[in-house]
Design an enzyme around this catalytic site. Structure first.
Site, PDB file in Angstrom:
ATOM      1  N   LYS A  59       4.676   9.158 -26.428  1.00  0.00           N
ATOM      2  CA  LYS A  59       3.349   9.560 -27.057  1.00  0.00           C
ATOM      3  C   LYS A  59       3.105   8.631 -28.241  1.00  0.00           C
ATOM      4  O   LYS A  59       2.027   8.003 -28.247  1.00  0.00           O
ATOM      5  CB  LYS A  59       3.601  11.060 -27.665  1.00  0.00           C
ATOM      6  CG  LYS A  59       2.937  11.970 -26.508  1.00  0.00           C
ATOM      7  CD  LYS A  59       3.454  13.350 -26.797  1.00  0.00           C
ATOM      8  CE  LYS A  59       3.211  14.322 -25.546  1.00  0.00           C
ATOM      9  NZ  LYS A  59       4.324  15.384 -25.624  1.00  0.00           N
ATOM     10  N   GLN A 103       5.970  20.167 -29.394  1.00  0.00           N
ATOM     11  CA  GLN A 103       6.526  19.968 -27.869  1.00  0.00           C
ATOM     12  C   GLN A 103       7.306  21.263 -27.464  1.00  0.00           C
ATOM     13  O   GLN A 103       7.983  21.594 -28.133  1.00  0.00           O
ATOM     14  CB  GLN A 103       7.733  18.722 -27.837  1.00  0.00           C
ATOM     15  CG  GLN A 103       7.813  18.416 -26.565  1.00  0.00           C
ATOM     16  CD  GLN A 103       6.809  17.635 -25.661  1.00  0.00           C
ATOM     17  OE1 GLN A 103       6.156  16.956 -25.896  1.00  0.00           O
ATOM     18  NE2 GLN A 103       6.887  18.130 -24.462  1.00  0.00           N
ATOM     19  N   ASP A 126      -3.392  20.344 -28.242  1.00  0.00           N
ATOM     20  CA  ASP A 126      -2.993  20.658 -26.671  1.00  0.00           C
ATOM     21  C   ASP A 126      -3.920  21.673 -26.058  1.00  0.00           C
ATOM     22  O   ASP A 126      -3.537  21.970 -24.896  1.00  0.00           O
ATOM     23  CB  ASP A 126      -1.358  21.473 -27.080  1.00  0.00           C
ATOM     24  CG  ASP A 126      -0.240  20.610 -26.628  1.00  0.00           C
ATOM     25  OD1 ASP A 126      -0.566  19.529 -25.648  1.00  0.00           O
ATOM     26  OD2 ASP A 126       0.505  20.749 -27.282  1.00  0.00           O
TER      27      ASP A 126
END
Ligand code: GUN
Length: 294
Positions: A59, A103, A126
């Site tokens: 990322k 995460q 997200d």
């Protein structure tokens, strides 16, 4: 006739170029103004799971490529919920941070739902916050989970129509299956979600015009699951015995039956990080336009 390959590599490269161009324009607008914030993404990793560490590193690399500022936070695996919440609160307030991603999976002593719910919905790149999930299911504007949106963008940018098609999704996770079902429904598909308890799975899958495999089992979808000419989207990322990345679809067999198929690697996986960049830019623009009004 073998299936057309839907290349996540090509499609994501196109999207990244567009994002890069938009950020270059913002950099020009910023000029010498120290108060002009550029898009920033904060990525939190708790613990040292090797898979997650690779994703997080990846990322950062993509952020650099498109020009998004990235802020990485790697916390000890025994970090307390209070400490993690403290960091999230701080990032929620940070004017240089427009996207926050924690995460998953988290270590078992941390409650995923509480952590996700602590992220400001407008920075929830997200799309996992209950508010964004609710808005998505109501067909309203919101931040949409990256992998499902990546699947839909791949179809659209490949010129594959969705409206009226029967989309069968294998897998009902909160990250992929459920949000993808909502998204496909918003695109006017007829949607069936299937899962481990579904009866006559093969038969249902064979009715799909668009079949999405999000199971997490290497090679689960064989030729028997696929109608002639169907579009097959493989969301699986599994490691085989030689540590090679493999999908949920038995590619060699299914690509002889399907009309179009996404490969693994080089398919949906690349789209996920690309869409994360797109979501960060969207969150940035939403926050900036709100501030401009205030
Ligand atoms: N773990 C697996 N996929 C994802 C994702 O899309 N977002 C986050 N935060 N964690 C994940």
């Amino acid at each position: 006739m073998p299936a057309t390959i839907i290349s996540g590599k090509e499609i994501s490269a196109r999207i990244r170029e567009r994002i890069k161009g938009e950020i270059e324009e913002l950099v020009r607008m910023k000029g010498e103004n120290p108060d002009f914030a550029l898009p920033g993404l904060a990525v939190i990793l708790v613990g040292d799971d090797p898979g997650s560490s690779i994703y997080v590193r990846n990322k950062r690399k993509i952020c650099e490529e498109v020009g998004i500022r990235s802020f990485g936070y790697i916390l000890e695996k025994d970090t307390s919920e209070a400490d993690l919440m403290g960091l999230i609160d701080q990032l929620n307030e940070d004017k240089n941070v427009h996207g926050i991603l924690c995460q998953l999976p988290l270590p078992p002593h941390l409650d995923e739902f509480s952590v996700i719910s602590a992220i400001s919905p407008e920075k929830d790149v997200d799309g996992f916050h209950p508010i964004n999930k609710g808005l998505l299911s109501m067909g309203k504007n919101c931040l949409i989970p990256c992998t499902p949106l990546g699947c839909v963008e791949m179809l659209k940018l490949s010129g594959i129509g969705i409206a009226g098609k029967h989309c069968v999704i294998i897998g009902r996770s909160n990250i992929v299956g459920k949000p993808l079902a909502a998204l496909m429904l918003n695109e006017n598909a007829t949607v069936t979600i299937t899962h481990s308890k579904t009866r006559d799975l093969q038969e249902i899958c064979r009715q799909a015009d668009i079949l999405v495999a999000a199971i997490g089992k290497q090679g689960f979808v064989t030729g028997e699951y696929v109608k002639d000419g169907a579009v097959v989207i493989d969301v699986g990322i599994n490691r085989d015995t030689e540590n090679k990345v493999r999908g949920d679809v038995l590619f060699e067999e299914v690509s002889e039956i399907a009309g179009a198929i996404t490969p693994v690697p080089g398919g949906v996986g690349l789209m996920t990080t690309t869409i994360l960049m797109q979501n960060t830019l969207q969150a940035y623009r939403n926050i900036m336009s709100k501030e401009a009004v205030l």
